[in-house]
Write a protein that holds these residues in place. Structure first.
Motif, PDB file in Angstrom:
ATOM      1  N   LEU A 185       0.828  -1.212   0.000  1.00  0.00           N
ATOM      2  CA  LEU A 185       0.000   0.000   0.000  1.00  0.00           C
ATOM      3  C   LEU A 185       0.860   1.259   0.000  1.00  0.00           C
ATOM      4  CD1 LEU A 185      -2.762  -1.200   2.475  1.00  0.00           C
ATOM      5  CD2 LEU A 185      -3.200  -0.325   0.176  1.00  0.00           C
ATOM      6  N   GLN A 186       1.951   1.237   0.751  1.00  0.00           N
ATOM      7  CA  GLN A 186       2.856   2.387   0.784  1.00  0.00           C
ATOM      8  C   GLN A 186       3.419   2.700  -0.600  1.00  0.00           C
ATOM      9  OE1 GLN A 186       5.631   1.205   3.990  1.00  0.00           O
ATOM     10  NE2 GLN A 186       5.193   3.188   4.922  1.00  0.00           N
ATOM     11  N   SER A 187       3.677   1.657  -1.368  1.00  0.00           N
ATOM     12  CA  SER A 187       4.313   1.860  -2.673  1.00  0.00           C
ATOM     13  C   SER A 187       3.385   2.542  -3.678  1.00  0.00           C
ATOM     14  CB  SER A 187       4.790   0.508  -3.237  1.00  0.00           C
ATOM     15  OG  SER A 187       3.687  -0.314  -3.567  1.00  0.00           O
ATOM     16  N   VAL A 188       2.057   2.414  -3.505  1.00  0.00           N
ATOM     17  CA  VAL A 188       1.123   3.004  -4.468  1.00  0.00           C
ATOM     18  C   VAL A 188       0.399   4.233  -3.927  1.00  0.00           C
ATOM     19  CG1 VAL A 188       0.768   0.816  -5.668  1.00  0.00           C
ATOM     20  CG2 VAL A 188      -0.734   1.427  -3.764  1.00  0.00           C
ATOM     21  N   ALA A 189       0.462   4.471  -2.615  1.00  0.00           N
ATOM     22  CA  ALA A 189      -0.287   5.582  -2.010  1.00  0.00           C
ATOM     23  C   ALA A 189       0.037   6.944  -2.622  1.00  0.00           C
ATOM     24  CB  ALA A 189      -0.056   5.597  -0.504  1.00  0.00           C
ATOM     25  N   PRO A 190       1.309   7.269  -2.912  1.00  0.00           N
ATOM     26  CA  PRO A 190       1.598   8.594  -3.488  1.00  0.00           C
ATOM     27  C   PRO A 190       0.884   8.847  -4.808  1.00  0.00           C
ATOM     28  CG  PRO A 190       3.613   7.597  -2.650  1.00  0.00           C
ATOM     29  CD  PRO A 190       2.553   6.532  -2.605  1.00  0.00           C
ATOM     30  N   SER A 191       0.692   7.817  -5.620  1.00  0.00           N
ATOM     31  CA  SER A 191       0.031   8.006  -6.913  1.00  0.00           C
ATOM     32  C   SER A 191      -1.444   8.348  -6.752  1.00  0.00           C
ATOM     33  CB  SER A 191       0.178   6.740  -7.776  1.00  0.00           C
ATOM     34  OG  SER A 191      -0.469   5.638  -7.170  1.00  0.00           O
ATOM     35  N   PHE A 192      -2.009   8.065  -5.583  1.00  0.00           N
ATOM     36  CA  PHE A 192      -3.406   8.407  -5.296  1.00  0.00           C
ATOM     37  C   PHE A 192      -3.509   9.680  -4.439  1.00  0.00           C
ATOM     38  CE2 PHE A 192      -3.651   3.863  -6.192  1.00  0.00           C
ATOM     39  CZ  PHE A 192      -4.739   3.800  -7.048  1.00  0.00           C
ATOM     40  N   GLY A 193      -2.377  10.243  -4.077  1.00  0.00           N
ATOM     41  CA  GLY A 193      -2.389  11.428  -3.236  1.00  0.00           C
ATOM     42  C   GLY A 193      -2.909  11.166  -1.838  1.00  0.00           C
ATOM     43  N   VAL A 194      -2.593   9.983  -1.307  1.00  0.00           N
ATOM     44  CA  VAL A 194      -3.092   9.577   0.008  1.00  0.00           C
ATOM     45  C   VAL A 194      -1.923   9.298   0.954  1.00  0.00           C
ATOM     46  CG1 VAL A 194      -4.407   7.838   1.291  1.00  0.00           C
ATOM     47  CG2 VAL A 194      -5.205   8.598  -0.955  1.00  0.00           C
ATOM     48  N   GLU A 195      -2.013   9.868   2.156  1.00  0.00           N
ATOM     49  CA  GLU A 195      -1.015   9.608   3.202  1.00  0.00           C
ATOM     50  C   GLU A 195      -1.526   8.479   4.101  1.00  0.00           C
ATOM     51  OE1 GLU A 195       0.866  11.847   7.153  1.00  0.00           O
ATOM     52  OE2 GLU A 195      -0.313  12.983   5.683  1.00  0.00           O
ATOM     53  N   LEU A 196      -0.688   7.499   4.345  1.00  0.00           N
ATOM     54  CA  LEU A 196      -1.100   6.333   5.119  1.00  0.00           C
ATOM     55  C   LEU A 196      -0.666   6.413   6.582  1.00  0.00           C
ATOM     56  CD1 LEU A 196      -0.223   3.428   2.626  1.00  0.00           C
ATOM     57  CD2 LEU A 196      -2.354   4.723   2.823  1.00  0.00           C
ATOM     58  N   SER A 197      -1.513   5.889   7.456  1.00  0.00           N
ATOM     59  CA  SER A 197      -1.204   5.782   8.882  1.00  0.00           C
ATOM     60  C   SER A 197      -1.506   4.351   9.333  1.00  0.00           C
ATOM     61  CB  SER A 197      -2.048   6.764   9.710  1.00  0.00           C
ATOM     62  OG  SER A 197      -1.793   8.095   9.327  1.00  0.00           O
ATOM     63  N   PRO A 198      -0.524   3.632   9.887  1.00  0.00           N
ATOM     64  CA  PRO A 198      -0.783   2.255  10.320  1.00  0.00           C
ATOM     65  C   PRO A 198      -1.496   2.206  11.669  1.00  0.00           C
ATOM     66  CG  PRO A 198       1.482   2.834  10.793  1.00  0.00           C
ATOM     67  CD  PRO A 198       0.888   4.024  10.093  1.00  0.00           C
ATOM     68  N   ILE A 199      -2.433   1.271  11.798  1.00  0.00           N
ATOM     69  CA  ILE A 199      -3.069   0.986  13.080  1.00  0.00           C
ATOM     70  C   ILE A 199      -2.965  -0.521  13.306  1.00  0.00           C
ATOM     71  CG2 ILE A 199      -5.234   0.944  14.392  1.00  0.00           C
ATOM     72  CD1 ILE A 199      -6.109   3.445  12.934  1.00  0.00           C
ATOM     73  N   ASN A 200      -2.282  -0.909  14.352  1.00  0.00           N
ATOM     74  CA  ASN A 200      -2.134  -2.324  14.662  1.00  0.00           C
ATOM     75  C   ASN A 200      -3.379  -2.832  15.384  1.00  0.00           C
ATOM     76  OD1 ASN A 200       0.450  -2.140  13.589  1.00  0.00           O
ATOM     77  ND2 ASN A 200       1.370  -1.704  15.567  1.00  0.00           N
ATOM     78  N   MET A 201      -3.602  -4.148  15.317  1.00  0.00           N
ATOM     79  CA  MET A 201      -4.806  -4.687  15.962  1.00  0.00           C
ATOM     80  C   MET A 201      -4.468  -5.886  16.846  1.00  0.00           C
ATOM     81  SD  MET A 201      -6.887  -6.324  12.756  1.00  0.00           S
ATOM     82  CE  MET A 201      -6.075  -6.744  11.230  1.00  0.00           C
ATOM     83  N   ARG A 202      -3.557  -5.652  17.777  1.00  0.00           N
ATOM     84  CA  ARG A 202      -3.243  -6.722  18.731  1.00  0.00           C
ATOM     85  C   ARG A 202      -4.409  -6.999  19.660  1.00  0.00           C
ATOM     86  NH1 ARG A 202       2.383  -4.641  18.169  1.00  0.00           N
ATOM     87  NH2 ARG A 202       1.570  -2.687  19.002  1.00  0.00           N
ATOM     88  N   ASP A 203      -5.188  -5.942  19.964  1.00  0.00           N
ATOM     89  CA  ASP A 203      -6.372  -6.123  20.805  1.00  0.00           C
ATOM     90  C   ASP A 203      -7.381  -5.028  20.487  1.00  0.00           C
ATOM     91  OD1 ASP A 203      -5.768  -3.750  22.498  1.00  0.00           O
ATOM     92  OD2 ASP A 203      -4.152  -5.001  23.284  1.00  0.00           O
ATOM     93  N   ALA A 204      -8.581  -5.148  21.049  1.00  0.00           N
ATOM     94  CA  ALA A 204      -9.668  -4.212  20.756  1.00  0.00           C
ATOM     95  C   ALA A 204      -9.320  -2.797  21.188  1.00  0.00           C
ATOM     96  CB  ALA A 204     -10.951  -4.678  21.445  1.00  0.00           C
ATOM     97  N   GLY A 205      -8.669  -2.663  22.346  1.00  0.00           N
ATOM     98  CA  GLY A 205      -8.314  -1.334  22.840  1.00  0.00           C
ATOM     99  C   GLY A 205      -7.385  -0.601  21.901  1.00  0.00           C
ATOM    100  N   GLU A 206      -6.416  -1.315  21.357  1.00  0.00           N
ATOM    101  CA  GLU A 206      -5.467  -0.699  20.433  1.00  0.00           C
ATOM    102  C   GLU A 206      -6.173  -0.209  19.172  1.00  0.00           C
ATOM    103  OE1 GLU A 206      -0.962  -1.705  19.051  1.00  0.00           O
ATOM    104  OE2 GLU A 206      -2.424  -3.323  18.793  1.00  0.00           O
ATOM    105  N   ILE A 207      -7.111  -0.992  18.666  1.00  0.00           N
ATOM    106  CA  ILE A 207      -7.858  -0.584  17.480  1.00  0.00           C
ATOM    107  C   ILE A 207      -8.695   0.659  17.772  1.00  0.00           C
ATOM    108  CG2 ILE A 207      -9.614  -1.284  15.812  1.00  0.00           C
ATOM    109  CD1 ILE A 207      -8.789  -4.197  16.381  1.00  0.00           C
ATOM    110  N   GLU A 208      -9.407   0.633  18.884  1.00  0.00           N
ATOM    111  CA  GLU A 208     -10.294   1.745  19.225  1.00  0.00           C
ATOM    112  C   GLU A 208      -9.515   3.038  19.438  1.00  0.00           C
ATOM    113  OE1 GLU A 208     -14.342   2.441  21.826  1.00  0.00           O
ATOM    114  OE2 GLU A 208     -13.150   0.609  22.081  1.00  0.00           O
TER     115      GLU A 208
END
Length: 328
Positions: A185-208
């Motif tokens: 996703l990082q490799s194609v995001a610039p061509s769409f003009g989109v900045e990416l932010s990762p969110i890990n999902m080890r548990d529900a609290g981290e996602i929320e």
């Protein structure tokens, strides 16, 4: 009935009994282990049923000539590892690893027992097989999807929400495909003009916490990458997207049927039905090393118009025209 006829009939039946018994004994009961990385919910049951139906079409019936031993990991790594050891101890003829998260645990338990996987994104990168064309070991199967699908996810996000300039990518960093999908996703995001932010999902609290923090700035959307944990936290992720009014693209139709906005990905039911063909071939003497890893052949775009209206998004007619299923 005359006595002589009765004796002749009885003698013929007696001669036939050993033949029938030998025929039953000749059809050896085979054993298949099934390790489902996900939970036994509606989606999990649908995949399992598709596999069983695929076996039946090939002449294998549970309880007649094959026995299925099924375990459900429900996205819990420790449970998956425990069930992998348990299934290997049963000495089945072949094991179905339904989900990429099940494969490493099974390989820790056996390097000789045949394993057929489904929903696995990068078996070469993860070290499960030597190559897609020649797996080389005791493992082969069916890809969940190729990393190039990330471009389609970003394209869809921009089509349904043109103002999006930021995308939260929810991923499972504990599996190889989690980091692999992020990199693609990082490799194609610039061509769409989109900045990416990762969110890990080890548990529900981290996602929320991650989604809440991301939603504080405008013009954001969500991309959910595939994993067993994503299915475990399906309801939470759908709820968070609705709460924060975020356009979200999911990798599987089950998220959209449960209230998500849009999904694009391979038909998981079809993959599990196709997996039965490899299990059948292994039961008949084929080796996993000689069976090439296969890519998905059936993809589906699913849109939930009810969710779109609730979130205030107007799905373009061009996207609706491409949809395989539209939920009103």
């Amino acid at each position: 009935m005359r006595r002589r006829e009765f004796i002749t009939l009885l003698g013929g039946a007696a001669a036939a009994w050993p033949l029938a018994a030998r025929a039953q004994q000749g059809e050896r009961m085979r054993r298949i282990g099934v390790l489902m990385a996900i939970a036994a919910d509606s989606e999990g049951q649908a995949r399992h049923t598709a596999f069983v139906q695929g076996l039946q079409e090939l002449g294998w019936s549970d309880g007649r000539n094959v026995r299925l031993d099924t375990r459900w990991g429900a996205g819990n790594t420790d449970r998956v590892r425990e069930y992998a050891v348990e299934l290997v101890a049963l000495a089945p003829d072949v094991i179905l690893a339904a989900g990429g998260a099940a494969v490493p645990s099974l390989l820790q338990a056996t390097r000789t027992m045949p394993i057929v996987f489904t929903q696995t994104s990068d078996p070469v990168g993860a070290g499960f097989v030597d190559s897609l064309a020649r797996p080389g070991g005791n493992v082969t199967g069916f890809l969940g999807f190729e990393y190039g699908i990330g471009a389609k996810w970003l394209e869809l996000l921009k089509e349904i929400a043109p103002r999006v300039t930021r995308a939260a990518v929810i991923r499972d960093v504990a599996i190889a495909s989690g980091t692999g999908q992020w990199g693609a996703l990082q490799s194609v995001a610039p061509s769409f003009g989109v900045e990416l932010s990762p969110i890990n999902m080890r548990d529900a609290g981290e996602i929320e916490r991650g989604v809440a923090a991301f939603a504080q700035s405008p013009n954001g959307g969500i991309i959910l990458t595939g994993s067993a944990l994503a299915i475990v936290h399906r309801d939470l992720i759908i709820t968070l997207a609705a709460r924060h009014k975020l356009a979200a693209v999911y990798y599987s139709r089950s998220f959209v049927t449960d209230g998500g906005l849009v999904s694009y990905g391979p038909d998981a039911i079809d993959l599990h039905r196709r997996a039965a063909s490899y299990v059948d071939r292994i039961l008949k003497g084929a080796k996993p090393a000689d069976l090439p890893v296969q890519a998905p052949t059936k993809y589906e775009l699913v849109i939930n118009l009810k969710t779109a209206r609730a979130l205030g998004f107007d799905i373009p007619a061009t996207v609706l025209a491409r949809a395989d299923e539209v939920i009103e």
